[in-house]
Design a protein around this motif. Sequence first.
Motif, PDB file in Angstrom:
ATOM      1  N   ALA A  74       0.834  -1.209   0.000  1.00 25.56           N
ATOM      2  CA  ALA A  74       0.000   0.000   0.000  1.00 25.56           C
ATOM      3  C   ALA A  74       0.865   1.255   0.000  1.00 25.56           C
ATOM      4  CB  ALA A  74      -0.938  -0.006   1.207  1.00 25.56           C
ATOM      5  N   ILE A  75       1.918   1.252   0.793  1.00 23.45           N
ATOM      6  CA  ILE A  75       2.799   2.424   0.887  1.00 23.45           C
ATOM      7  C   ILE A  75       3.552   2.644  -0.422  1.00 23.45           C
ATOM      8  CG2 ILE A  75       4.912   3.265   2.008  1.00 23.45           C
ATOM      9  CD1 ILE A  75       3.673   1.949   4.617  1.00 23.45           C
ATOM     10  N   MET A  76       4.064   1.579  -1.009  1.00 17.93           N
ATOM     11  CA  MET A  76       4.826   1.700  -2.257  1.00 17.93           C
ATOM     12  C   MET A  76       3.937   2.074  -3.439  1.00 17.93           C
ATOM     13  SD  MET A  76       7.974   1.169  -1.528  1.00 17.93           S
ATOM     14  CE  MET A  76       9.212   0.161  -0.787  1.00 17.93           C
ATOM     15  N   ALA A  77       2.639   1.823  -3.329  1.00 18.77           N
ATOM     16  CA  ALA A  77       1.715   2.163  -4.412  1.00 18.77           C
ATOM     17  C   ALA A  77       1.341   3.648  -4.402  1.00 18.77           C
ATOM     18  CB  ALA A  77       0.450   1.317  -4.312  1.00 18.77           C
ATOM     19  N   ASP A  78       1.587   4.317  -3.288  1.00 14.40           N
ATOM     20  CA  ASP A  78       1.252   5.733  -3.162  1.00 14.40           C
ATOM     21  C   ASP A  78       2.111   6.579  -4.102  1.00 14.40           C
ATOM     22  OD1 ASP A  78      -0.031   8.004  -1.578  1.00 14.40           O
ATOM     23  OD2 ASP A  78       2.120   8.421  -1.314  1.00 14.40           O
ATOM     24  N   LYS A  79       1.479   7.516  -4.798  1.00 11.59           N
ATOM     25  CA  LYS A  79       2.220   8.318  -5.785  1.00 11.59           C
ATOM     26  C   LYS A  79       3.298   9.183  -5.132  1.00 11.59           C
ATOM     27  CE  LYS A  79      -0.929  12.207  -5.899  1.00 11.59           C
ATOM     28  NZ  LYS A  79      -1.612  13.202  -6.610  1.00 11.59           N
ATOM     29  N   ASN A  80       3.062   9.672  -3.923  1.00 17.98           N
ATOM     30  CA  ASN A  80       4.081  10.475  -3.236  1.00 17.98           C
ATOM     31  C   ASN A  80       5.291   9.620  -2.851  1.00 17.98           C
ATOM     32  OD1 ASN A  80       2.574  12.879  -3.373  1.00 17.98           O
ATOM     33  ND2 ASN A  80       1.435  12.327  -1.534  1.00 17.98           N
ATOM     34  N   THR A  81       5.030   8.396  -2.413  1.00 13.73           N
ATOM     35  CA  THR A  81       6.127   7.489  -2.076  1.00 13.73           C
ATOM     36  C   THR A  81       6.926   7.154  -3.325  1.00 13.73           C
ATOM     37  OG1 THR A  81       4.788   6.533  -0.301  1.00 13.73           O
ATOM     38  CG2 THR A  81       6.716   5.289  -0.988  1.00 13.73           C
ATOM     39  N   LYS A  82       6.221   6.876  -4.424  1.00 11.48           N
ATOM     40  CA  LYS A  82       6.909   6.573  -5.686  1.00 11.48           C
ATOM     41  C   LYS A  82       7.807   7.735  -6.102  1.00 11.48           C
ATOM     42  CE  LYS A  82       3.498   3.454  -7.711  1.00 11.48           C
ATOM     43  NZ  LYS A  82       2.514   3.292  -8.784  1.00 11.48           N
ATOM     44  N   ALA A  83       7.289   8.946  -5.972  1.00 13.19           N
ATOM     45  CA  ALA A  83       8.071  10.135  -6.349  1.00 13.19           C
ATOM     46  C   ALA A  83       9.301  10.274  -5.448  1.00 13.19           C
ATOM     47  CB  ALA A  83       7.206  11.388  -6.262  1.00 13.19           C
ATOM     48  N   PHE A  84       9.129  10.019  -4.150  1.00 12.18           N
ATOM     49  CA  PHE A  84      10.246  10.108  -3.209  1.00 12.18           C
ATOM     50  C   PHE A  84      11.319   9.071  -3.553  1.00 12.18           C
ATOM     51  CE2 PHE A  84      12.451   9.146   0.774  1.00 12.18           C
ATOM     52  CZ  PHE A  84      12.796  10.424   1.202  1.00 12.18           C
ATOM     53  N   ILE A  85      10.894   7.837  -3.819  1.00  9.09           N
ATOM     54  CA  ILE A  85      11.843   6.769  -4.145  1.00  9.09           C
ATOM     55  C   ILE A  85      12.561   7.068  -5.460  1.00  9.09           C
ATOM     56  CG2 ILE A  85      12.009   4.337  -4.829  1.00  9.09           C
ATOM     57  CD1 ILE A  85       9.833   3.784  -2.722  1.00  9.09           C
ATOM     58  N   ALA A  86      11.854   7.652  -6.414  1.00  4.50           N
ATOM     59  CA  ALA A  86      12.449   7.961  -7.723  1.00  4.50           C
ATOM     60  C   ALA A  86      13.363   9.184  -7.680  1.00  4.50           C
ATOM     61  CB  ALA A  86      11.347   8.174  -8.753  1.00  4.50           C
ATOM     62  N   SER A  87      13.277   9.962  -6.614  1.00  2.80           N
ATOM     63  CA  SER A  87      14.047  11.197  -6.517  1.00  2.80           C
ATOM     64  C   SER A  87      15.553  10.917  -6.418  1.00  2.80           C
ATOM     65  CB  SER A  87      13.599  11.988  -5.285  1.00  2.80           C
ATOM     66  OG  SER A  87      14.446  13.093  -5.081  1.00  2.80           O
ATOM     67  N   PRO A  88      16.323  11.420  -7.371  1.00  6.66           N
ATOM     68  CA  PRO A  88      17.776  11.192  -7.314  1.00  6.66           C
ATOM     69  C   PRO A  88      18.455  11.986  -6.190  1.00  6.66           C
ATOM     70  CG  PRO A  88      17.225  12.585  -9.192  1.00  6.66           C
ATOM     71  CD  PRO A  88      15.927  12.156  -8.564  1.00  6.66           C
ATOM     72  N   GLY A  89      17.763  12.997  -5.675  1.00  3.67           N
ATOM     73  CA  GLY A  89      18.334  13.821  -4.615  1.00  3.67           C
ATOM     74  C   GLY A  89      18.254  13.178  -3.243  1.00  3.67           C
ATOM     75  N   LYS A  90      17.567  12.044  -3.137  1.00  5.83           N
ATOM     76  CA  LYS A  90      17.426  11.351  -1.858  1.00  5.83           C
ATOM     77  C   LYS A  90      18.347  10.139  -1.826  1.00  5.83           C
ATOM     78  CE  LYS A  90      14.121  14.141  -0.699  1.00  5.83           C
ATOM     79  NZ  LYS A  90      14.377  15.229   0.186  1.00  5.83           N
ATOM     80  N   SER A  91      19.026   9.970  -0.710  1.00  9.55           N
ATOM     81  CA  SER A  91      19.944   8.834  -0.578  1.00  9.55           C
ATOM     82  C   SER A  91      19.149   7.561  -0.289  1.00  9.55           C
ATOM     83  CB  SER A  91      20.937   9.090   0.551  1.00  9.55           C
ATOM     84  OG  SER A  91      20.284   9.018   1.811  1.00  9.55           O
ATOM     85  N   LYS A  92      19.803   6.419  -0.478  1.00 12.42           N
ATOM     86  CA  LYS A  92      19.174   5.125  -0.172  1.00 12.42           C
ATOM     87  C   LYS A  92      18.804   5.066   1.307  1.00 12.42           C
ATOM     88  CE  LYS A  92      20.057   2.701  -4.115  1.00 12.42           C
ATOM     89  NZ  LYS A  92      19.055   2.240  -5.017  1.00 12.42           N
ATOM     90  N   ASP A  93      19.667   5.654   2.159  1.00 21.55           N
ATOM     91  CA  ASP A  93      19.389   5.653   3.591  1.00 21.55           C
ATOM     92  C   ASP A  93      18.125   6.449   3.917  1.00 21.55           C
ATOM     93  OD1 ASP A  93      21.554   4.049   4.192  1.00 21.55           O
ATOM     94  OD2 ASP A  93      22.885   5.727   4.685  1.00 21.55           O
ATOM     95  N   GLN A  94      17.958   7.611   3.278  1.00 18.08           N
ATOM     96  CA  GLN A  94      16.754   8.417   3.498  1.00 18.08           C
ATOM     97  C   GLN A  94      15.514   7.660   3.038  1.00 18.08           C
ATOM     98  OE1 GLN A  94      18.202  11.839   1.231  1.00 18.08           O
ATOM     99  NE2 GLN A  94      17.948  13.127   3.061  1.00 18.08           N
ATOM    100  N   LYS A  95      15.622   7.002   1.908  1.00 21.36           N
ATOM    101  CA  LYS A  95      14.494   6.222   1.390  1.00 21.36           C
ATOM    102  C   LYS A  95      14.164   5.080   2.337  1.00 21.36           C
ATOM    103  CE  LYS A  95      15.759   7.462  -3.322  1.00 21.36           C
ATOM    104  NZ  LYS A  95      16.272   7.017  -4.615  1.00 21.36           N
ATOM    105  N   PHE A  96      15.201   4.384   2.799  1.00 22.07           N
ATOM    106  CA  PHE A  96      15.017   3.272   3.728  1.00 22.07           C
ATOM    107  C   PHE A  96      14.344   3.749   5.018  1.00 22.07           C
ATOM    108  CE2 PHE A  96      16.620   0.982   7.446  1.00 22.07           C
ATOM    109  CZ  PHE A  96      16.099  -0.285   7.197  1.00 22.07           C
ATOM    110  N   GLU A  97      14.836   4.841   5.571  1.00 19.34           N
ATOM    111  CA  GLU A  97      14.282   5.369   6.822  1.00 19.34           C
ATOM    112  C   GLU A  97      12.801   5.724   6.672  1.00 19.34           C
ATOM    113  OE1 GLU A  97      15.644   5.396   9.837  1.00 19.34           O
ATOM    114  OE2 GLU A  97      17.443   4.489   8.969  1.00 19.34           O
ATOM    115  N   LEU A  98      12.452   6.394   5.570  1.00 11.71           N
ATOM    116  CA  LEU A  98      11.056   6.791   5.358  1.00 11.71           C
ATOM    117  C   LEU A  98      10.155   5.566   5.197  1.00 11.71           C
ATOM    118  CD1 LEU A  98       8.896   9.030   4.815  1.00 11.71           C
ATOM    119  CD2 LEU A  98       9.315   8.547   2.404  1.00 11.71           C
ATOM    120  N   ILE A  99      10.532   4.658   4.318  1.00  7.26           N
ATOM    121  CA  ILE A  99       9.700   3.475   4.060  1.00  7.26           C
ATOM    122  C   ILE A  99       9.556   2.642   5.328  1.00  7.26           C
ATOM    123  CG2 ILE A  99       9.484   1.341   2.704  1.00  7.26           C
ATOM    124  CD1 ILE A  99       9.098   4.034   1.133  1.00  7.26           C
ATOM    125  N   SER A 100      10.651   2.434   6.045  1.00  6.46           N
ATOM    126  CA  SER A 100      10.601   1.660   7.287  1.00  6.46           C
ATOM    127  C   SER A 100       9.687   2.319   8.316  1.00  6.46           C
ATOM    128  CB  SER A 100      12.003   1.496   7.871  1.00  6.46           C
ATOM    129  OG  SER A 100      12.820   0.781   6.992  1.00  6.46           O
TER     130      SER A 100
END
Length: 182
Positions: free
Chosen positions: A36-62
């Motif tokens: 459900a979280i990964m299907a959200d358009k805002n989450t998709k945009a955040f994950i696709a953002s090159p300006g965000k590190s893998k750690d930032q993405k991991f922290e948010l999703i977790s």
Amino acid sequence: MELSTIAKPYAQAIFEIAGQSKSVSSWSDFLAAASAIMADKNTKAFIASPGKSKDQKFELISALIGKTNSRELSKQESAFINLILNNDRSSAISSIADDFESAVSNANKSKNFKVISAFELSEAEQKAIVEDLTSKHKTTVAVETEIDKTLKGGVIIKEGDKVIDTSIKAKVDALSVSLSVN
């Protein structure tokens, strides 16, 4: 590569881990929340953002999954999210969750089907489909329905990677291919 092809090994590995640790329901809840979280358009945009590190993405999703399930993620769940993000497989989460649920159903000797139709099915139609599938597969059957107006009529029945397509769209496409070959 097709998402179901990508998803199957992940789902099978999770199913084996869940079976060994007797945590099938918590993994099921985790995957439902992650899907459900990964299907959200805002989450998709955040994950696709090159300006965000893998750690930032991991922290948010977790954090989002933990908040959704009202608990801390296990080490294995955290490792799974990390693996998915590092391998750029976040788009496969929904397929992984579906394949995991199919594996659980198979272990429980039941089957889950997705029925896609052009129009909403009545209770009688759904009941008839369940009865037909139950008698054919001689097991308990659960049906999830979805509407796809591009089908025009008929239904598509999916179980894992098996597909029965009786839609008008499929018949028209087959006729088109047949006519273009000759």
